[in-house]
Design a protein around this motif. Structure first.
Motif, PDB file in Angstrom:
ATOM      1  N   ARG A   1      -2.076   0.429  -7.710  1.00 11.21           N
ATOM      2  CA  ARG A   1      -0.678   0.728  -8.019  1.00 11.21           C
ATOM      3  C   ARG A   1      -0.172  -0.220  -9.099  1.00 11.21           C
ATOM      4  O   ARG A   1      -0.435  -1.420  -9.065  1.00 11.21           O
TER       5      ARG A   1
ATOM      6  N   LYS B   1       3.375  -7.598  -5.530  1.00 11.84           N
ATOM      7  CA  LYS B   1       2.921  -6.836  -6.692  1.00 11.84           C
ATOM      8  C   LYS B   1       1.405  -6.969  -6.875  1.00 11.84           C
ATOM      9  O   LYS B   1       0.727  -6.001  -7.254  1.00 11.84           O
TER      10      LYS B   1
ATOM     11  N   ALA C   1      -0.248  -4.789  -4.322  1.00 10.25           N
ATOM     12  CA  ALA C   1      -0.143  -3.385  -4.730  1.00 10.25           C
ATOM     13  C   ALA C   1      -1.204  -3.042  -5.769  1.00 10.25           C
ATOM     14  O   ALA C   1      -1.777  -1.945  -5.756  1.00 10.25           O
TER      15      ALA C   1
ATOM     16  N   GLU D   1       5.499   0.812  -9.830  1.00 10.34           N
ATOM     17  CA  GLU D   1       5.441   1.816  -8.769  1.00 10.34           C
ATOM     18  C   GLU D   1       6.013   1.307  -7.457  1.00 10.34           C
ATOM     19  O   GLU D   1       6.073   2.053  -6.474  1.00 10.34           O
ATOM     20  N   ILE D   2       6.418   0.053  -7.425  1.00  9.14           N
ATOM     21  CA  ILE D   2       7.004  -0.520  -6.210  1.00  9.14           C
ATOM     22  C   ILE D   2       8.144  -1.439  -6.628  1.00  9.14           C
ATOM     23  O   ILE D   2       7.972  -2.324  -7.462  1.00  9.14           O
TER      24      ILE D   2
ATOM     25  N   ASP E   1       7.595   2.540  -1.720  1.00  8.69           N
ATOM     26  CA  ASP E   1       8.144   2.668  -3.067  1.00  8.69           C
ATOM     27  C   ASP E   1       9.212   1.607  -3.309  1.00  8.69           C
ATOM     28  O   ASP E   1       9.441   1.194  -4.442  1.00  8.69           O
TER      29      ASP E   1
ATOM     30  N   LEU F   1       9.784   7.330 -10.724  1.00  7.49           N
ATOM     31  CA  LEU F   1       8.499   7.633 -10.122  1.00  7.49           C
ATOM     32  C   LEU F   1       8.188   9.106 -10.322  1.00  7.49           C
ATOM     33  O   LEU F   1       9.053   9.964 -10.125  1.00  7.49           O
TER      34      LEU F   1
ATOM     35  N   ARG G   1       0.810  -1.222   0.000  1.00 10.56           N
ATOM     36  CA  ARG G   1       0.000   0.000   0.000  1.00 10.56           C
ATOM     37  C   ARG G   1       0.840   1.267   0.000  1.00 10.56           C
ATOM     38  O   ARG G   1       0.507   2.246  -0.678  1.00 10.56           O
ATOM     39  N   GLU G   2       1.960   1.274   0.732  1.00 10.19           N
ATOM     40  CA  GLU G   2       2.668   2.524   0.992  1.00 10.19           C
ATOM     41  C   GLU G   2       4.077   2.617   0.408  1.00 10.19           C
ATOM     42  O   GLU G   2       4.537   3.711   0.097  1.00 10.19           O
TER      43      GLU G   2
ATOM     44  N   TYR H   1      -4.463  -1.828  -4.582  1.00  9.98           N
ATOM     45  CA  TYR H   1      -4.494  -0.432  -4.157  1.00  9.98           C
ATOM     46  C   TYR H   1      -4.360   0.522  -5.340  1.00  9.98           C
ATOM     47  O   TYR H   1      -4.101   1.718  -5.158  1.00  9.98           O
TER      48      TYR H   1
END
Length: 475
Positions: free
Chosen positions: A264, A256, A259, A268-269, A236, A457, A233-234, A262
Motif C-alpha cells: 500500500r 505508513k 502499510a 492509501e491510508i 483507509d 481513493l 493492512r485494512e 502490504y
C-alpha cells in the motif's frame, strides 16, 4: 490517487453534549440533543457546508451512570446506523462513519448494515472498526467476560476478511433487469463466499448489492502492535491519539511503513489524530472560553483517590482536586487555596511529569508561574485532567498548529473534537476552515460525491470477478 498535491482531511467527532466534560453546561450549548435527529442533521450540515470529509458516530455497547459526571455524551445515545441513515437523507456529500464492534457483531450483519448505508447515502458510508476497550459490554451479550486483546484481534482479522468478501459477492453488473427477456440477474456474477475459518462459517452471498464505493471505507483506531498491524493492512483512515509532535511522527512513520509491507502506498491510508480546538477571534477570547468550560466542571473532595473516575469506559482518570495535583507534581499542595497563584517553590520542586503539566498550561492559557497572569492551583487541577491535545487560540494559531503537524508528517488531517455543540463546531467552521483554505491546505469544494472521492481513493475491483459457484439452495 490523483496527481494533485497532498490535501488535509477533516472529520468531526459527534458527541451531542460536546467532548468536554462540561460542554453541555456551556451557555448556548445543547444539553438534550442526543435524541433530536433534527439537531444532529443541523450539525452535520454545518460541517458539510465547510467541506469536511466525514462526520464520526461513535458507539458503546454498555452504559454507566458515573459517565454523567465525566462523559455524558457516551452515557446515552442512539444506535449509530439508525442515526446515520437519517443523516444520509439530510446531506449530499459528507462521509458518514459508523462504529460497529466485531467482538459483539457477526460479519453478515455488519456487511449488510454498511452496504445498505452506502446505498442509502450514495457512496458515503464508512465502518469504524473497534475491538472494544470497555469490558462491561460483555455482560450485555451473554458473555462471562471481555476477551483479551489477542483473541479480539484474531476475531477481527477474520471478521474483516468475511465482510470484504460479502461486499463483493455481487459483481457490479450482476443486475441485468432485462424486462423484454425476463432476466433480472446474471447468476454467473453472483458469488457465494463459502468461508470456513477458525471463527466463522459464512456461505453468502450477501442479500445487498455491491456497495456504490465497491468497498466501504474502513476506519480503525488503536496503539497496540496488533492494532497498528490491522490498521496498516485494512484501514483507509486511522484515528490516532498521540499527545505530542514527536510521538505522533513516530506513529505516523510506523503505520505508513507497515502499510508499505502490504503493498500500500502512503496516500492509501490517512492518519488523523483527534484534536480538541477552542478558537475565538482573539487569543484572549479563546482562553476565556477555555477557562469558562473548565470552571463548569465540579471539583472532587480532597479525600477521594484516583481510583473511581471513568472516562467512557476507556480507563481511569485523575480526580479533580489538589490531592491529585500533589501526586502528579511530587509536591504536597493540599493546604493551598485553589485560586491563589502557584508559589515558585512548587514549580521548582516539581518532577518531570509536573513540569509537563506546567508547560501544557502555559500553552493553552499563556499563563506562567510568577508572570503578569500567574498560573493558579485551579489551573493545575485542570492541567492534570484536561489533557494535552487541546489547542487554544485565534484562527491563525489553530491553523499554525494544524499546518505544523501536517507538514511534519505527524498527521494527514484531524478528527476535530468540539468541546460544546453547536458553538464549537460553528467557531471552527467559520474561523479556522477559511484560514486553512486561504493557505491552500484544505479543499474549497468537494471533488466528488463519495467518501472515497474525498480521500482520493480509487474504487477497488471486485475480488470475485469471473465465474462463481452456482447457488445450490435458497439464500
Amino acid at each position: 490517487m490523483s496527481g494533485k498535491q497532498r490535501e488535509l482531511h477533516l472529520g468531526l467527532m459527534f458527541w451531542a453534549t460536546g467532548t468536554h466534560t462540561a460542554g453541555w453546561r456551556y451557555p448556548g450549548a445543547r444539553s438534550d440533543g442526543a435524541f433530536d435527529i433534527g439537531f444532529i442533521q443541523e450539525v452535520t450540515r454545518l460541517v458539510e457546508d465547510a467541506k469536511f470529509d466525514f462526520l464520526f458516530l461513535g458507539d458503546r455497547l454498555a452504559t454507566d451512570p458515573a459517565l454523567a459526571k465525566t462523559n455524558p455524551a457516551q452515557m446515552s445515545r442512539m444506535e449509530p446506523f439508525t442515526v446515520a441513515s437519517a443523516i444520509a437523507a439530510a446531506t449530499s456529500h459528507i462521509g458518514i462513519a459508523v462504529t460497529a464492534n466485531p467482538t459483539y457483531y457477526d460479519p453478515y450483519t455488519v456487511a449488510r448494515l454498511t452496504a445498505s448505508l452506502d446505498h442509502l447515502s450514495g457512496g458515503r458510508a464508512a465502518w469504524n472498526l473497534v475491538t472494544g476497550a470497555d469490558g462491561a459490554a460483555a455482560y450485555n451479550f451473554s458473555r462471562d467476560g471481555h476477551w483479551d486483546t489477542e483473541k479480539r484481534y484474531d476475531w477481527a482479522d477474520e471478521f474483516v476478511e468475511v465482510v470484504r468478501d460479502l461486499w463483493d459477492s455481487w459483481e457490479d453488473d450482476a443486475f441485468t433487469r432485462d424486462k423484454s427477456g425476463g432476466r433480472y440477474i446474471d447468476e454467473s456474477k453472483l458469488h457465494t463466499i463459502d468461508h470456513v475459518g477458525e471463527h466463522f462459517s459464512v456461505k453468502g452471498p450477501l442479500n445487498v448489492a455491491r456497495p456504490p464505493q465497491g468497498q466501504v471505507v474502513l476506519l480503525h483506531a488503536g496503539t497496540s502492535d496488533r492494532s497498528r498491524e490491522l490498521g496498516a493492512r485494512e484501514a483507509d483512515v486511522i484515528f490516532a491519539g498521540q499527545p505530542d509532535l514527536e510521538s505522533a511522527r513516530e506513529y505516523y512513520a510506523d503505520v505508513k511503513s507497515r502499510a508499505a509491507r502490504y503493498g500500500r502506498g502512503p496516500d492509501e491510508i490517512q492518519i488523523l489524530p483527534g484534536l480538541s480546538v477552542v478558537v475565538a477571534p482573539t487569543t484572549a477570547a479563546a482562553v476565556q472560553v477555555y477557562d469558562r468550560l473548565n470552571a463548569l466542571v465540579p471539583l472532587d473532595p480532597e479525600h477521594e483517590t484516583v481510583d473511581s473516575v471513568r472516562f467512557g469506559g476507556l480507563g481511569q482518570g485523575l480526580k479533580r482536586n489538589l490531592a491529585s495535583v500533589s501526586q502528579v507534581l511530587g509536591v504536597d499542595v493540599t493546604d493551598r487555596t485553589i485560586h491563589d497563584p502557584v508559589a515558585q517553590e512548587v514549580f521548582d520542586g516539581s518532577g518531570d511529569a509536573g513540569r509537563k503539566v506546567f508547560a501544557g498550561i502555559t500553552a493553552t492559557t499563556r499563563r506562567t508561574v510568577a508572570g503578569p497572569e500567574p498560573i493558579t492551583y485551579f489551573d493545575l487541577i485542570n492541567g492534570i485532567t484536561v489533557g494535552s491535545r487541546t489547542v487554544v487560540g485565534d484562527p491563525i494559531e489553530i491553523a499554525d498548529h494544524i499546518q505544523l503537524w501536517f507538514e511534519q508528517d505527524a498527521a494527514d488531517g484531524f478528527n476535530i473534537f468540539p468541546d460544546f455543540v453547536p458553538g464549537s463546531v460553528r467557531a471552527f467552521t467559520e474561523l479556522v476552515v477559511p484560514e486553512l483554505q486561504r493557505r491552500g491546505l484544505f479543499r474549497i469544494d468537494y471533488d466528488g460525491t463519495t467518501f472515497r472521492d474525498h480521500l482520493r481513493l480509487g474504487r477497488p475491483g471486485n475480488r470475485h470477478r469471473g465465474p462463481g459457484p452456482a447457488l445450490t439452495e435458497p439464500n
